[in-house]
Design a protein around this motif. Sequence first.
Motif, PDB file in Angstrom:
ATOM      1  N   TRP A 189       0.826  -1.200   0.000  1.00  0.00           N
ATOM      2  CA  TRP A 189       0.000   0.000   0.000  1.00  0.00           C
ATOM      3  C   TRP A 189       0.865   1.257   0.000  1.00  0.00           C
ATOM      4  O   TRP A 189       0.531   2.249  -0.660  1.00  0.00           O
ATOM      5  CB  TRP A 189      -0.926  -0.001   1.216  1.00  0.00           C
ATOM      6  N   ASP A 190       1.971   1.223   0.732  1.00  0.00           N
ATOM      7  CA  ASP A 190       2.884   2.369   0.723  1.00  0.00           C
ATOM      8  C   ASP A 190       3.407   2.643  -0.687  1.00  0.00           C
ATOM      9  O   ASP A 190       3.430   3.784  -1.152  1.00  0.00           O
ATOM     10  CB  ASP A 190       4.067   2.107   1.654  1.00  0.00           C
ATOM     11  N   LYS A 191       3.846   1.593  -1.358  1.00  0.00           N
ATOM     12  CA  LYS A 191       4.396   1.770  -2.703  1.00  0.00           C
ATOM     13  C   LYS A 191       3.346   2.316  -3.663  1.00  0.00           C
ATOM     14  O   LYS A 191       3.601   3.281  -4.403  1.00  0.00           O
ATOM     15  CB  LYS A 191       4.946   0.444  -3.225  1.00  0.00           C
ATOM     16  N   LEU A 192       2.156   1.722  -3.659  1.00  0.00           N
ATOM     17  CA  LEU A 192       1.092   2.191  -4.538  1.00  0.00           C
ATOM     18  C   LEU A 192       0.709   3.629  -4.209  1.00  0.00           C
ATOM     19  O   LEU A 192       0.501   4.453  -5.101  1.00  0.00           O
ATOM     20  CB  LEU A 192      -0.126   1.274  -4.412  1.00  0.00           C
ATOM     21  N   GLY A 193       0.611   3.936  -2.920  1.00  0.00           N
ATOM     22  CA  GLY A 193       0.254   5.277  -2.505  1.00  0.00           C
ATOM     23  C   GLY A 193       1.308   6.298  -2.874  1.00  0.00           C
ATOM     24  O   GLY A 193       0.986   7.413  -3.327  1.00  0.00           O
ATOM     25  N   TYR A 194       2.571   5.943  -2.695  1.00  0.00           N
ATOM     26  CA  TYR A 194       3.665   6.862  -3.023  1.00  0.00           C
ATOM     27  C   TYR A 194       3.652   7.206  -4.510  1.00  0.00           C
ATOM     28  O   TYR A 194       3.756   8.381  -4.891  1.00  0.00           O
ATOM     29  CB  TYR A 194       4.996   6.222  -2.646  1.00  0.00           C
TER      30      TYR A 194
ATOM     31  N   LEU B 248      -4.510   5.600  -1.153  1.00  0.00           N
ATOM     32  CA  LEU B 248      -4.768   5.280  -2.560  1.00  0.00           C
ATOM     33  C   LEU B 248      -4.408   3.837  -2.878  1.00  0.00           C
ATOM     34  O   LEU B 248      -5.041   3.210  -3.727  1.00  0.00           O
ATOM     35  CB  LEU B 248      -3.999   6.248  -3.461  1.00  0.00           C
ATOM     36  N   GLY B 249      -3.417   3.299  -2.197  1.00  0.00           N
ATOM     37  CA  GLY B 249      -3.093   1.889  -2.359  1.00  0.00           C
ATOM     38  C   GLY B 249      -4.177   0.998  -1.779  1.00  0.00           C
ATOM     39  O   GLY B 249      -4.576  -0.003  -2.391  1.00  0.00           O
ATOM     40  N   MET B 250      -4.669   1.334  -0.587  1.00  0.00           N
ATOM     41  CA  MET B 250      -5.750   0.581   0.022  1.00  0.00           C
ATOM     42  C   MET B 250      -7.005   0.640  -0.845  1.00  0.00           C
ATOM     43  O   MET B 250      -7.716  -0.368  -1.010  1.00  0.00           O
ATOM     44  CB  MET B 250      -6.044   1.131   1.424  1.00  0.00           C
ATOM     45  N   ALA B 251      -7.280   1.814  -1.412  1.00  0.00           N
ATOM     46  CA  ALA B 251      -8.460   1.957  -2.267  1.00  0.00           C
ATOM     47  C   ALA B 251      -8.357   1.075  -3.496  1.00  0.00           C
ATOM     48  O   ALA B 251      -9.350   0.480  -3.930  1.00  0.00           O
ATOM     49  CB  ALA B 251      -8.634   3.420  -2.669  1.00  0.00           C
ATOM     50  N   GLN B 252      -7.166   0.972  -4.073  1.00  0.00           N
ATOM     51  CA  GLN B 252      -6.984   0.089  -5.233  1.00  0.00           C
ATOM     52  C   GLN B 252      -7.334  -1.345  -4.883  1.00  0.00           C
ATOM     53  O   GLN B 252      -8.027  -2.038  -5.635  1.00  0.00           O
ATOM     54  CB  GLN B 252      -5.546   0.179  -5.742  1.00  0.00           C
ATOM     55  N   ASP B 253      -6.863  -1.809  -3.734  1.00  0.00           N
ATOM     56  CA  ASP B 253      -7.162  -3.183  -3.313  1.00  0.00           C
ATOM     57  C   ASP B 253      -8.651  -3.364  -3.029  1.00  0.00           C
ATOM     58  O   ASP B 253      -9.240  -4.396  -3.377  1.00  0.00           O
ATOM     59  CB  ASP B 253      -6.355  -3.536  -2.067  1.00  0.00           C
TER      60      ASP B 253
END
Length: 351
Positions: free
Chosen positions: A67-72, A327-332
């Motif tokens: 989630w950190d990577k996707l969010g970043y 934003l990473g959590m939202a993608q999942d």
Amino acid sequence: MGREIVIVGAGVIGLDTALLLAERGHGSHITVVAEHLPGDTSINYTSPWAGANFSAISGGDTNALRWDKLGYESMMKLAEERGVEACIAKTQSLEYWDKMPPRTKIDSMAGYLRDFKILPPSEIPAGCQFGISFTTITVNAPRYIQYLHNLLKDKYGVTFIRQKLSKISAAFSSPSTRIVFNCTGNGARVLEGVQDAKSYPTRGQILLTKAPQISKNVMRHGEDYETYIIPRPQSNGNVILGGFMQKGVSTGDTFSSESESILQRTTALLPELVEGGMEVLAAFSGLRPSREGGARVERTDIQLDGTKSRTLVHNYGAGGTGFQAGLGMAQDAIRTVENELSKLSLKGSRL
């Protein structure tokens, strides 16, 4: 609530979920239902009180790292394309640890953080064992969520309703509602139909200061504390100083002793705060929506009064990482309902 998609909660997690859905063409299908909306202040509405930035404060488990990577990556793109209007900015960051962080976390961060560098011992404060520098994203939290709120309403046609739900099943009050995203943060502890015993608040206290000479993000991760200095974008030189990580504490009060501790720790970490002149404007506290075992991003089914089951997606429990991991959590969360979303798109194309 005559909409096919309902999002319960208008903190950064709910807004991020709405944004990704809206960008995929579902904006007119979305209703966000929340007790508090951007522009409000309440101890029960966490997002406006955040620092906020991208940092290594998150856990080292597989989900948190992803989630950190996707969010970043998402926030970096937003900073480059709409940074001024969104009130987010790319900023140099220095982070130090009193004890060596897990190797898996270091390797993960090194793989995607821009300008990542492990600092030599000569550049690390006394008492720290490890340090890094990289390009982070800093966020003017209250203005960023207001930006998302306005964008979702004005550009994408998302509907916002101010309402406190006593039970999650109330989000399905319209027969047309197909999917509900539960983004209630700390509310997940008490919301009937959720009542997650693993959820708990983590209190923080911060100082809002005026220190226009500060342009870098600095953090020190201790075993039982966090110290941070976060310049706030588009704020005429405001800087957030913190802080505390008090598990299970739910008071919204602020304490002079904690303010003194924050000032002592932050000025020791970054003497430029004092050398360049600094004015303390206010003290605030907020309750991070934490959860044992990490955030819950999970699809479930809910049975309503003998009718066929409908889809409920839980997306909460980010703790202090909502702005960086949201934003990473939202993608999942969205990925769990791809089939249902494709049906809504088909329906929408015939209207």
